[in-house]
Design an enzyme around this catalytic site. Sequence first.
Site, PDB file in Angstrom:
ATOM      1  N   SER A 131       6.391  14.150  -8.856  1.00 30.49           N
ATOM      2  CA  SER A 131       6.888  14.640 -10.451  1.00 30.49           C
ATOM      3  C   SER A 131       5.622  15.563 -10.984  1.00 30.49           C
ATOM      4  O   SER A 131       4.779  14.457 -11.270  1.00 30.49           O
ATOM      5  CB  SER A 131       7.972  14.247 -11.153  1.00 30.49           C
ATOM      6  OG  SER A 131       8.697  14.472 -12.462  1.00 30.49           O
ATOM      7  N   ARG A 190       6.333   4.489  -3.230  1.00 29.06           N
ATOM      8  CA  ARG A 190       7.680   5.607  -2.140  1.00 29.06           C
ATOM      9  C   ARG A 190       6.745   6.453  -1.501  1.00 29.06           C
ATOM     10  O   ARG A 190       7.475   6.260  -0.343  1.00 29.06           O
ATOM     11  CB  ARG A 190       7.460   5.549  -3.402  1.00 29.06           C
ATOM     12  CG  ARG A 190       9.607   6.714  -2.465  1.00 29.06           C
ATOM     13  CD  ARG A 190      10.189   7.148  -3.880  1.00 29.06           C
ATOM     14  NE  ARG A 190      10.925   6.541  -4.829  1.00 29.06           N
ATOM     15  CZ  ARG A 190      12.210   7.007  -5.301  1.00 29.06           C
ATOM     16  NH1 ARG A 190      12.254   8.035  -5.580  1.00 29.06           N
ATOM     17  NH2 ARG A 190      12.272   6.249  -6.009  1.00 29.06           N
ATOM     18  N   ARG A 220      13.840   2.204  -4.583  1.00 23.59           N
ATOM     19  CA  ARG A 220      13.621   1.860  -6.032  1.00 23.59           C
ATOM     20  C   ARG A 220      12.949   0.124  -5.566  1.00 23.59           C
ATOM     21  O   ARG A 220      14.336  -0.550  -5.672  1.00 23.59           O
ATOM     22  CB  ARG A 220      14.865   2.341  -6.220  1.00 23.59           C
ATOM     23  CG  ARG A 220      14.956   2.282  -7.452  1.00 23.59           C
ATOM     24  CD  ARG A 220      16.475   2.446  -8.015  1.00 23.59           C
ATOM     25  NE  ARG A 220      17.108   3.077  -8.224  1.00 23.59           N
ATOM     26  CZ  ARG A 220      17.275   4.167  -7.975  1.00 23.59           C
ATOM     27  NH1 ARG A 220      16.895   4.692  -9.860  1.00 23.59           N
ATOM     28  NH2 ARG A 220      17.689   5.805  -7.069  1.00 23.59           N
ATOM     29  N   GLU A 260      12.533  12.228  -3.911  1.00 21.76           N
ATOM     30  CA  GLU A 260      11.527  12.292  -5.053  1.00 21.76           C
ATOM     31  C   GLU A 260      10.080  11.521  -4.707  1.00 21.76           C
ATOM     32  O   GLU A 260      10.505  10.299  -4.037  1.00 21.76           O
ATOM     33  CB  GLU A 260      11.957  12.118  -6.218  1.00 21.76           C
ATOM     34  CG  GLU A 260      10.603  12.471  -6.925  1.00 21.76           C
ATOM     35  CD  GLU A 260      10.819  11.624  -8.924  1.00 21.76           C
ATOM     36  OE1 GLU A 260       9.933  11.329  -9.484  1.00 21.76           O
ATOM     37  OE2 GLU A 260      11.866  12.180  -9.271  1.00 21.76           O
ATOM     38  N   ARG A 314       8.877  -0.728 -13.566  1.00 22.83           N
ATOM     39  CA  ARG A 314       9.849  -0.025 -14.017  1.00 22.83           C
ATOM     40  C   ARG A 314      11.580  -1.438 -13.760  1.00 22.83           C
ATOM     41  O   ARG A 314      11.431  -2.145 -12.713  1.00 22.83           O
ATOM     42  CB  ARG A 314      10.703   0.735 -13.316  1.00 22.83           C
ATOM     43  CG  ARG A 314       9.263   2.171 -13.934  1.00 22.83           C
ATOM     44  CD  ARG A 314       9.825   3.656 -13.080  1.00 22.83           C
ATOM     45  NE  ARG A 314       8.438   4.209 -13.441  1.00 22.83           N
ATOM     46  CZ  ARG A 314       8.367   5.283 -13.008  1.00 22.83           C
ATOM     47  NH1 ARG A 314       9.447   5.685 -12.392  1.00 22.83           N
ATOM     48  NH2 ARG A 314       7.604   6.109 -13.584  1.00 22.83           N
TER      49      ARG A 314
END
Length: 424
Positions: free
Chosen positions: A351, A388, A276, A348, A261
Amino acid sequence: MIDLRALRDLPDVVRASQRLRGEDEGLVGAVLAADERRRGALSQFEAARGEQKARGKEVARATGEQKAALVAAAGELAARVKALQAEAADGAAEVDRLLRSISNLVADGVPAGGEGDFRLLEEVGTPRDFAAEGFEPRDHLDLGEGLGAIDMTRGAKVAGARFPFLTGAGARLELGLLSYAMARAVEWGFTPVVPPTLVTPEVMGGTGFLGAHADEVYRLADDDLYLVGTSEVPLAGFHAEEILDLSAGPLRYAGWSTCYRREAGSHGKDTRGIIRVHQFTKVEMFSYVSAADAPAEHERLLGWEREVLDAVQVPYRVIDVAAGDLGSSAARKFDCEAWVPTQGRYRELTSTSSCTTFQARRLNIRERTADGSTTPVATLNGTLATTRWIVAILENHQQADGSVLVPEALRPYVGLDVLEPLRR
């Protein structure tokens, strides 16, 4: 994309969904107007095509000067038919383009608003009181460096910012976590998959990732391929242009993949450590189900995510994500966020999204119904483990001496009970 017939029949429902998302409800009127033009052009084309066939029969019967005149008229009619056919095709392309710009219909009960407007469903576990234990918690990067588990400096040297090396205990922890997650997925009936991490524009666009957030995606311009940010993308494309047999229940896949990403627009956010980053690894669940079964499957995916979170023994909460934070493909999304002690907040980790028939319509994935016709299936996805998670595991299981206890469920997969600091 959404069903054009539903938009025609219930335009106000689509407008309300767009408002909930904070998106342009004027697109609904634009689609309806373009569809009206398309249908008008198609009607004229079909009428002219019928006249052309009738004139053809007249030409066949005619002779002499009459035939010459009819042939000339037929030529003019053929040109008109061709022009009307092109107009109808252009109209269909315009309808498709506009329809693809409308996000999925928000499910009933989803809260309105943006990122901070979620609905809290449940909190699980109690954050540790480090003060009562007599020491100040260290953040995951301090711990990771002390363990020889995370190396951001050499990652930046090799690939640039936000490309970490996971080494030693860090690599073992990630591999163990993902292996545990995949083992559980297989236990639950998922087919394990290691998918391609490069996909075509058709597949990337079909899953809805080339809309408002296209700047998050890495593209290889010379090859016209995209690097995936989740194995949801290749798993959605796996059955593109197919008719599925769901008579025995959902088709479920668990994809293990490296993900990429760009994190565009996140400058200055979470620049420390591995919260991130541009490259990470993930195990992703993906389900194909009949549309009516999507809500129940969504709850199942959430339940499986929670089982793995319970196994790693970190405090977490479950939220119902607000409409403006869903992403274009999801009709509803549940996030599980783990407590990060040094940040004093939840972040988070998982998801799970129900995309209803939105992706399947774009990718032409259907199932055969009892009457022999076909109908689009529903697709759902959910994170089962990712890089993460190491943040939450390190911080919540740290000890005063800088060591980290490995959650009991992961120990057979990591091969260690305790991650010990390096002795220099």
